[in-house]
Design a protein around this motif. Structure first.
Motif, PDB file in Angstrom:
ATOM      1  N   ASN A 161       0.826  -1.197   0.000  1.00 53.29           N
ATOM      2  CA  ASN A 161       0.000   0.000   0.000  1.00 53.29           C
ATOM      3  C   ASN A 161       0.864   1.251   0.000  1.00 53.29           C
ATOM      4  OD1 ASN A 161      -2.426  -1.493   0.194  1.00 53.29           O
ATOM      5  ND2 ASN A 161      -2.026  -1.783   2.362  1.00 53.29           N
ATOM      6  N   PHE A 162       0.421   2.261  -0.735  1.00 55.80           N
ATOM      7  CA  PHE A 162       1.068   3.561  -0.778  1.00 55.80           C
ATOM      8  C   PHE A 162       0.015   4.592  -0.416  1.00 55.80           C
ATOM      9  CE2 PHE A 162       2.819   0.851  -4.105  1.00 55.80           C
ATOM     10  CZ  PHE A 162       4.155   0.816  -3.744  1.00 55.80           C
ATOM     11  N   ASN A 163       0.217   5.271   0.691  1.00 57.02           N
ATOM     12  CA  ASN A 163      -0.719   6.294   1.137  1.00 57.02           C
ATOM     13  C   ASN A 163       0.096   7.496   1.560  1.00 57.02           C
ATOM     14  OD1 ASN A 163      -2.832   7.752   2.155  1.00 57.02           O
ATOM     15  ND2 ASN A 163      -3.749   6.018   3.211  1.00 57.02           N
ATOM     16  N   LYS A 164       0.204   8.494   0.688  1.00 60.52           N
ATOM     17  CA  LYS A 164       1.034   9.659   0.986  1.00 60.52           C
ATOM     18  C   LYS A 164       0.551  10.880   0.240  1.00 60.52           C
ATOM     19  CE  LYS A 164       5.207   8.543  -0.315  1.00 60.52           C
ATOM     20  NZ  LYS A 164       6.528   8.367  -0.889  1.00 60.52           N
ATOM     21  N   GLU A 165       1.124  12.015   0.589  1.00 56.26           N
ATOM     22  CA  GLU A 165       0.841  13.292  -0.063  1.00 56.26           C
ATOM     23  C   GLU A 165       2.036  13.636  -0.945  1.00 56.26           C
ATOM     24  OE1 GLU A 165      -1.906  15.505   0.746  1.00 56.26           O
ATOM     25  OE2 GLU A 165      -2.772  13.817   1.826  1.00 56.26           O
ATOM     26  N   LEU A 166       1.776  14.020  -2.190  1.00 51.65           N
ATOM     27  CA  LEU A 166       2.832  14.431  -3.103  1.00 51.65           C
ATOM     28  C   LEU A 166       2.598  15.880  -3.518  1.00 51.65           C
ATOM     29  CD1 LEU A 166       3.119  11.390  -5.547  1.00 51.65           C
ATOM     30  CD2 LEU A 166       4.682  12.008  -3.720  1.00 51.65           C
ATOM     31  N   ALA A 167       3.604  16.711  -3.338  1.00 51.58           N
ATOM     32  CA  ALA A 167       3.524  18.105  -3.780  1.00 51.58           C
ATOM     33  C   ALA A 167       4.086  18.173  -5.194  1.00 51.58           C
ATOM     34  CB  ALA A 167       4.298  19.005  -2.836  1.00 51.58           C
ATOM     35  N   LEU A 168       3.245  17.971  -6.169  1.00 50.81           N
ATOM     36  CA  LEU A 168       3.677  17.937  -7.565  1.00 50.81           C
ATOM     37  C   LEU A 168       3.195  19.184  -8.297  1.00 50.81           C
ATOM     38  CD1 LEU A 168       2.887  14.212  -8.406  1.00 50.81           C
ATOM     39  CD2 LEU A 168       5.078  15.207  -7.821  1.00 50.81           C
ATOM     40  N   ASN A 169       4.031  20.192  -8.365  1.00 45.90           N
ATOM     41  CA  ASN A 169       3.660  21.405  -9.091  1.00 45.90           C
ATOM     42  C   ASN A 169       3.718  21.205 -10.592  1.00 45.90           C
ATOM     43  OD1 ASN A 169       3.242  22.835  -6.711  1.00 45.90           O
ATOM     44  ND2 ASN A 169       5.399  23.360  -6.552  1.00 45.90           N
ATOM     45  N   LEU A 170       4.457  20.196 -11.047  1.00 43.13           N
ATOM     46  CA  LEU A 170       4.611  19.923 -12.464  1.00 43.13           C
ATOM     47  C   LEU A 170       3.266  19.654 -13.144  1.00 43.13           C
ATOM     48  CD1 LEU A 170       6.640  19.369 -14.784  1.00 43.13           C
ATOM     49  CD2 LEU A 170       6.624  16.990 -14.077  1.00 43.13           C
ATOM     50  N   ALA A 171       2.353  19.025 -12.438  1.00 42.94           N
ATOM     51  CA  ALA A 171       1.048  18.686 -13.023  1.00 42.94           C
ATOM     52  C   ALA A 171       0.192  19.926 -13.288  1.00 42.94           C
ATOM     53  CB  ALA A 171       0.294  17.736 -12.097  1.00 42.94           C
ATOM     54  N   PHE A 172       0.511  21.053 -12.638  1.00 43.85           N
ATOM     55  CA  PHE A 172      -0.333  22.239 -12.743  1.00 43.85           C
ATOM     56  C   PHE A 172       0.335  23.383 -13.495  1.00 43.85           C
ATOM     57  CE2 PHE A 172      -1.184  19.988  -8.746  1.00 43.85           C
ATOM     58  CZ  PHE A 172      -2.456  19.526  -9.043  1.00 43.85           C
ATOM     59  N   GLU A 173       1.547  23.152 -14.018  1.00 41.61           N
ATOM     60  CA  GLU A 173       2.258  24.202 -14.751  1.00 41.61           C
ATOM     61  C   GLU A 173       1.533  24.559 -16.041  1.00 41.61           C
ATOM     62  OE1 GLU A 173       6.304  23.164 -15.501  1.00 41.61           O
ATOM     63  OE2 GLU A 173       6.884  23.418 -13.409  1.00 41.61           O
ATOM     64  N   GLY A 174       1.542  25.844 -16.358  1.00 42.96           N
ATOM     65  CA  GLY A 174       0.943  26.304 -17.602  1.00 42.96           C
ATOM     66  C   GLY A 174      -0.566  26.368 -17.590  1.00 42.96           C
ATOM     67  N   ARG A 175      -1.186  26.272 -16.426  1.00 46.61           N
ATOM     68  CA  ARG A 175      -2.646  26.318 -16.321  1.00 46.61           C
ATOM     69  C   ARG A 175      -3.052  27.586 -15.570  1.00 46.61           C
ATOM     70  NH1 ARG A 175      -5.897  21.537 -17.056  1.00 46.61           N
ATOM     71  NH2 ARG A 175      -7.503  23.070 -16.602  1.00 46.61           N
ATOM     72  N   ASP A 198       9.245   4.031 -10.186  1.00 48.97           N
ATOM     73  CA  ASP A 198       8.926   5.392  -9.787  1.00 48.97           C
ATOM     74  C   ASP A 198       7.534   5.711 -10.326  1.00 48.97           C
ATOM     75  OD1 ASP A 198       8.902   8.033  -8.993  1.00 48.97           O
ATOM     76  OD2 ASP A 198      10.309   8.705 -10.547  1.00 48.97           O
ATOM     77  N   LEU A 199       6.563   5.820  -9.432  1.00 50.12           N
ATOM     78  CA  LEU A 199       5.173   6.045  -9.851  1.00 50.12           C
ATOM     79  C   LEU A 199       4.853   7.512 -10.119  1.00 50.12           C
ATOM     80  CD1 LEU A 199       3.322   3.587  -7.460  1.00 50.12           C
ATOM     81  CD2 LEU A 199       3.768   3.292  -9.892  1.00 50.12           C
ATOM     82  N   GLU A 200       5.758   8.417  -9.737  1.00 52.75           N
ATOM     83  CA  GLU A 200       5.482   9.847  -9.854  1.00 52.75           C
ATOM     84  C   GLU A 200       5.102  10.275 -11.281  1.00 52.75           C
ATOM     85  OE1 GLU A 200       7.966  13.891  -9.182  1.00 52.75           O
ATOM     86  OE2 GLU A 200       7.980  12.467  -7.517  1.00 52.75           O
ATOM     87  N   PRO A 201       5.820   9.856 -12.333  1.00 49.77           N
ATOM     88  CA  PRO A 201       5.400  10.273 -13.686  1.00 49.77           C
ATOM     89  C   PRO A 201       4.002   9.768 -14.061  1.00 49.77           C
ATOM     90  CG  PRO A 201       7.586   9.268 -13.749  1.00 49.77           C
ATOM     91  CD  PRO A 201       7.059   9.091 -12.371  1.00 49.77           C
ATOM     92  N   TYR A 202       3.643   8.615 -13.581  1.00 43.77           N
ATOM     93  CA  TYR A 202       2.318   8.064 -13.875  1.00 43.77           C
ATOM     94  C   TYR A 202       1.226   8.817 -13.104  1.00 43.77           C
ATOM     95  CZ  TYR A 202       5.231   4.410 -15.816  1.00 43.77           C
ATOM     96  OH  TYR A 202       6.171   3.734 -16.535  1.00 43.77           O
ATOM     97  N   VAL A 203       1.554   9.235 -11.880  1.00 43.04           N
ATOM     98  CA  VAL A 203       0.615  10.038 -11.093  1.00 43.04           C
ATOM     99  C   VAL A 203       0.410  11.387 -11.773  1.00 43.04           C
ATOM    100  CG1 VAL A 203       0.306  11.263  -8.904  1.00 43.04           C
ATOM    101  CG2 VAL A 203       1.093   8.890  -8.900  1.00 43.04           C
TER     102      VAL A 203
END
Length: 168
Positions: A12-26, A109-114
């Motif tokens: 199980n993976f239960n965590k918070e990720l601060a991913l600003n990359l997903a919101f760039e340019g919006r 590394d699941l981050e790119p898929y997230v």
């Protein structure tokens, strides 16, 4: 990945990720919370299946009236990973089905898929409500708050030439 194949258990993976990359340019995304990741990985039939939900709180700007509003988005997540090529449906062993990712490492590394799932799940045209009336094209008043009093003629531009004909 090796641990899952040997034990046959669930991780199980239960965590918070601060991913600003997903919101760039919006420019319509005014603020966002970290992405809450709740995923479960398990080995089954020669592949590791990772599934669960991604949740993010957003402050968005409405595309019609430009007011800000808050929205919580829950996105389903499902990805399949394998370390050995799986035979495709057409019998070609070199090609993987589109939904299975070939990995060479023991850790994924699941981050790119997230990030990809969040970007694809964001609203294309955010609306504060489905029946948002937008802004008056003459004075810019928010029509959700009331009528502005401007007289707006709705004329089909293809018939504009005929409108001049009837003025005479």
């Amino acid at each position: 990945m090796k641990e899952l194949t040997q034990r046959g258990s669930t991780q199980n993976f239960n965590k918070e990720l601060a991913l600003n990359l997903a919101f760039e340019g919006r420019p319509d995304i005014l603020d966002h919370s970290p992405i809450h990741v709740d995923l479960h990985a398990r080995y089954e039939a020669g592949a590791v299946e990772v599934k669960g939900t991604l949740t993010v709180d957003l402050e968005l700007s409405c595309s019609r009236c430009l007011t800000s509003f808050k929205q919580t988005i829950e996105l389903p997540f499902r990805e399949l990973f394998t370390q050995k090529p799986v035979e495709a449906e057409d019998g070609n062993p070199d090609e993987l089905p589109e939904d299975i990712h070939l990995v060479t490492e023991d850790k994924i590394d699941l981050e790119p898929y997230v990030v990809e799932n969040v970007v694809m799940g964001l609203p294309y045209i955010p609306l504060c409500e489905e029946a948002c009336k937008g802004l008056c094209p003459e004075c810019g008043e928010n029509l959700n708050l009331g009528s502005c009093g401007c007289k707006i003629e709705k004329l089909d531009p293809r018939l504009a030439g005929l409108a001049d004909f009837f003025k005479e």
